[in-house]
Scaffold this motif. Structure first.
Motif, PDB file in Angstrom:
ATOM      1  N   SER A  70      15.180 -39.782 -30.585  1.00 22.93           N
ATOM      2  CA  SER A  70      15.392 -39.451 -31.995  1.00 22.93           C
ATOM      3  C   SER A  70      16.732 -39.936 -32.532  1.00 22.93           C
ATOM      4  N   ARG A  71      17.695 -40.054 -31.667  1.00 20.02           N
ATOM      5  CA  ARG A  71      19.051 -40.421 -32.084  1.00 20.02           C
ATOM      6  C   ARG A  71      19.495 -41.715 -31.408  1.00 20.02           C
ATOM      7  N   HIS A  72      20.332 -42.438 -32.110  1.00 18.78           N
ATOM      8  CA  HIS A  72      20.917 -43.659 -31.562  1.00 18.78           C
ATOM      9  C   HIS A  72      21.967 -43.298 -30.521  1.00 18.78           C
ATOM     10  N   CYS A  73      21.972 -43.999 -29.406  1.00 17.34           N
ATOM     11  CA  CYS A  73      22.982 -43.825 -28.363  1.00 17.34           C
ATOM     12  C   CYS A  73      23.479 -45.198 -27.944  1.00 17.34           C
ATOM     13  N   LEU A  74      24.746 -45.307 -27.699  1.00 18.49           N
ATOM     14  CA  LEU A  74      25.302 -46.568 -27.210  1.00 18.49           C
ATOM     15  C   LEU A  74      25.098 -46.668 -25.707  1.00 18.49           C
ATOM     16  N   LEU A  75      24.879 -47.888 -25.250  1.00 16.29           N
ATOM     17  CA  LEU A  75      24.750 -48.125 -23.815  1.00 16.29           C
ATOM     18  C   LEU A  75      26.091 -48.571 -23.263  1.00 16.29           C
ATOM     19  N   PRO A  76      26.425 -48.182 -22.048  1.00 17.43           N
ATOM     20  CA  PRO A  76      27.687 -48.610 -21.449  1.00 17.43           C
ATOM     21  C   PRO A  76      27.716 -50.131 -21.251  1.00 17.43           C
ATOM     22  N   GLN A  77      28.876 -50.711 -21.479  1.00 15.20           N
ATOM     23  CA  GLN A  77      29.036 -52.148 -21.307  1.00 15.20           C
ATOM     24  C   GLN A  77      28.731 -52.571 -19.870  1.00 15.20           C
ATOM     25  N   SER A  78      28.982 -51.705 -18.909  1.00 11.90           N
ATOM     26  CA  SER A  78      28.712 -52.039 -17.509  1.00 11.90           C
ATOM     27  C   SER A  78      27.222 -52.299 -17.264  1.00 11.90           C
ATOM     28  N   ILE A  79      26.363 -51.758 -18.120  1.00 13.29           N
ATOM     29  CA  ILE A  79      24.923 -51.961 -17.993  1.00 13.29           C
ATOM     30  C   ILE A  79      24.464 -53.193 -18.773  1.00 13.29           C
ATOM     31  N   THR A  80      25.028 -53.403 -19.958  1.00 13.20           N
ATOM     32  CA  THR A  80      24.558 -54.489 -20.814  1.00 13.20           C
ATOM     33  C   THR A  80      25.214 -55.837 -20.516  1.00 13.20           C
ATOM     34  N   ALA A  81      26.461 -55.844 -20.076  1.00 14.66           N
ATOM     35  CA  ALA A  81      27.200 -57.100 -19.875  1.00 14.66           C
ATOM     36  C   ALA A  81      26.507 -58.073 -18.920  1.00 14.66           C
ATOM     37  N   PRO A  82      25.954 -57.624 -17.798  1.00 22.64           N
ATOM     38  CA  PRO A  82      25.290 -58.595 -16.911  1.00 22.64           C
ATOM     39  C   PRO A  82      24.122 -59.328 -17.583  1.00 22.64           C
ATOM     40  N   LEU A  83      23.366 -58.642 -18.435  1.00 22.09           N
ATOM     41  CA  LEU A  83      22.273 -59.311 -19.136  1.00 22.09           C
ATOM     42  C   LEU A  83      22.804 -60.236 -20.222  1.00 22.09           C
ATOM     43  N   LEU A  84      23.845 -59.801 -20.908  1.00 24.73           N
ATOM     44  CA  LEU A  84      24.439 -60.647 -21.938  1.00 24.73           C
ATOM     45  C   LEU A  84      24.958 -61.948 -21.335  1.00 24.73           C
ATOM     46  N   ARG A  85      25.533 -61.880 -20.136  1.00 27.25           N
ATOM     47  CA  ARG A  85      26.019 -63.101 -19.458  1.00 27.25           C
ATOM     48  C   ARG A  85      24.868 -64.055 -19.127  1.00 27.25           C
ATOM     49  N   LEU A  86      23.670 -63.507 -18.990  1.00 27.25           N
ATOM     50  CA  LEU A  86      22.494 -64.332 -18.719  1.00 27.25           C
ATOM     51  C   LEU A  86      21.858 -64.871 -20.010  1.00 27.25           C
ATOM     52  N   GLY A  87      22.426 -64.498 -21.148  1.00 26.96           N
ATOM     53  CA  GLY A  87      21.887 -64.953 -22.427  1.00 26.96           C
ATOM     54  C   GLY A  87      20.759 -64.082 -22.962  1.00 26.96           C
ATOM     55  N   ILE A  88      20.646 -62.870 -22.440  1.00 26.72           N
ATOM     56  CA  ILE A  88      19.619 -61.931 -22.891  1.00 26.72           C
ATOM     57  C   ILE A  88      20.282 -60.881 -23.769  1.00 26.72           C
ATOM     58  N   GLY A  89      19.839 -60.778 -25.008  1.00 25.32           N
ATOM     59  CA  GLY A  89      20.374 -59.767 -25.909  1.00 25.32           C
ATOM     60  C   GLY A  89      19.861 -58.391 -25.536  1.00 25.32           C
ATOM     61  N   VAL A  90      20.717 -57.393 -25.652  1.00 25.69           N
ATOM     62  CA  VAL A  90      20.345 -56.009 -25.371  1.00 25.69           C
ATOM     63  C   VAL A  90      20.779 -55.167 -26.563  1.00 25.69           C
ATOM     64  N   GLU A  91      19.823 -54.468 -27.159  1.00 26.37           N
ATOM     65  CA  GLU A  91      20.113 -53.622 -28.312  1.00 26.37           C
ATOM     66  C   GLU A  91      19.544 -52.233 -28.083  1.00 26.37           C
ATOM     67  N   ALA A  92      20.361 -51.223 -28.295  1.00 24.24           N
ATOM     68  CA  ALA A  92      19.913 -49.834 -28.220  1.00 24.24           C
ATOM     69  C   ALA A  92      19.932 -49.256 -29.627  1.00 24.24           C
ATOM     70  N   MET A  93      18.909 -48.506 -29.941  1.00 22.38           N
ATOM     71  CA  MET A  93      18.787 -47.878 -31.263  1.00 22.38           C
ATOM     72  C   MET A  93      17.818 -46.721 -31.151  1.00 22.38           C
ATOM     73  N   SER A  94      17.698 -45.933 -32.196  1.00 24.60           N
ATOM     74  CA  SER A  94      16.715 -44.850 -32.162  1.00 24.60           C
ATOM     75  C   SER A  94      15.332 -45.460 -31.947  1.00 24.60           C
ATOM     76  N   THR A  95      14.419 -44.674 -31.405  1.00 22.54           N
ATOM     77  CA  THR A  95      13.080 -45.185 -31.143  1.00 22.54           C
ATOM     78  C   THR A  95      12.369 -45.644 -32.420  1.00 22.54           C
ATOM     79  N   PRO A  96      12.461 -44.908 -33.550  1.00 19.30           N
ATOM     80  CA  PRO A  96      11.831 -45.440 -34.767  1.00 19.30           C
ATOM     81  C   PRO A  96      12.383 -46.818 -35.168  1.00 19.30           C
ATOM     82  N   ALA A  97      13.686 -47.001 -35.071  1.00 15.67           N
ATOM     83  CA  ALA A  97      14.280 -48.299 -35.409  1.00 15.67           C
ATOM     84  C   ALA A  97      13.850 -49.372 -34.411  1.00 15.67           C
ATOM     85  N   ALA A  98      13.785 -49.018 -33.124  1.00 11.55           N
ATOM     86  CA  ALA A  98      13.360 -49.977 -32.103  1.00 11.55           C
ATOM     87  C   ALA A  98      11.904 -50.379 -32.316  1.00 11.55           C
ATOM     88  N   ALA A  99      11.059 -49.435 -32.712  1.00  8.96           N
ATOM     89  CA  ALA A  99       9.646 -49.730 -32.962  1.00  8.96           C
ATOM     90  C   ALA A  99       9.506 -50.745 -34.099  1.00  8.96           C
TER      91      ALA A  99
END
Length: 147
Positions: free
Chosen positions: A94-123
């Motif tokens: 129901s609410r937006h939460c930020l993801l820790p950089q330690s989780i997202t950075a490895p994917l970003l280095r591979l050129g994969i975008g990672v976005e976290a948002m509320s489930t309605p916004a993600a849908a």
């Protein structure tokens, strides 16, 4: 909330969501799940975003371990991944939460975008990217209250 009246049966389209569920191609799901435009809809063992790990994110993105080139450091070759995923969307409930950089950075280095948002916004974002033919995957925790 109804998102799509009709869906393409060949593609996984989020057709609705509400308190405690997400509907894909007219089929409601009450538990967390992840999927891409094509293929099966997988259960996701994460029901609180604080449980998300790098391993779980790599699984959602379909990243398989590639054999490391021991000489890659010589020419600053960026790391590569054995996946065709461009973007990973995480619906945090129901609410937006930020993801820790330690989780997202490895994917970003591979050129994969990672976005976290509320489930309605993600849908909504998933449906747009999927309809544009983007290589997107989404993991959703059903919202607990209606938007």
């Amino acid at each position: 909330m109804l998102l799509q009246k009709e869906s393409n049966p060949g593609l996984n389209t989020i057709t609705a969501y509400g308190a405690g569920y997400v509907e894909i191609n007219g089929q409601p799901y009450q538990n967390p799940l992840h999927f891409g435009p094509e293929g099966p809809i997988h259960p996701w063992p994460i029901d609180d975003i604080k449980q998300l790990t790098l391993a779980a994110l790599r699984e959602i993105a379909g990243i398989q371990e590639a054999a490391a080139d021991p000489m890659a450091f010589l020419d600053d070759t960026p790391p590569t991944a054995n996946t065709d995923t461009e973007v990973v969307l995480i619906g945090t409930g129901s609410r937006h939460c930020l993801l820790p950089q330690s989780i997202t950075a490895p994917l970003l280095r591979l050129g994969i975008g990672v976005e976290a948002m509320s489930t309605p916004a993600a849908a909504r974002t998933y449906n747009i990217l999927m309809s544009e033919g983007r290589r997107v995957v989404v993991a959703l925790i059903p919202p607990q209250d209606a938007e």
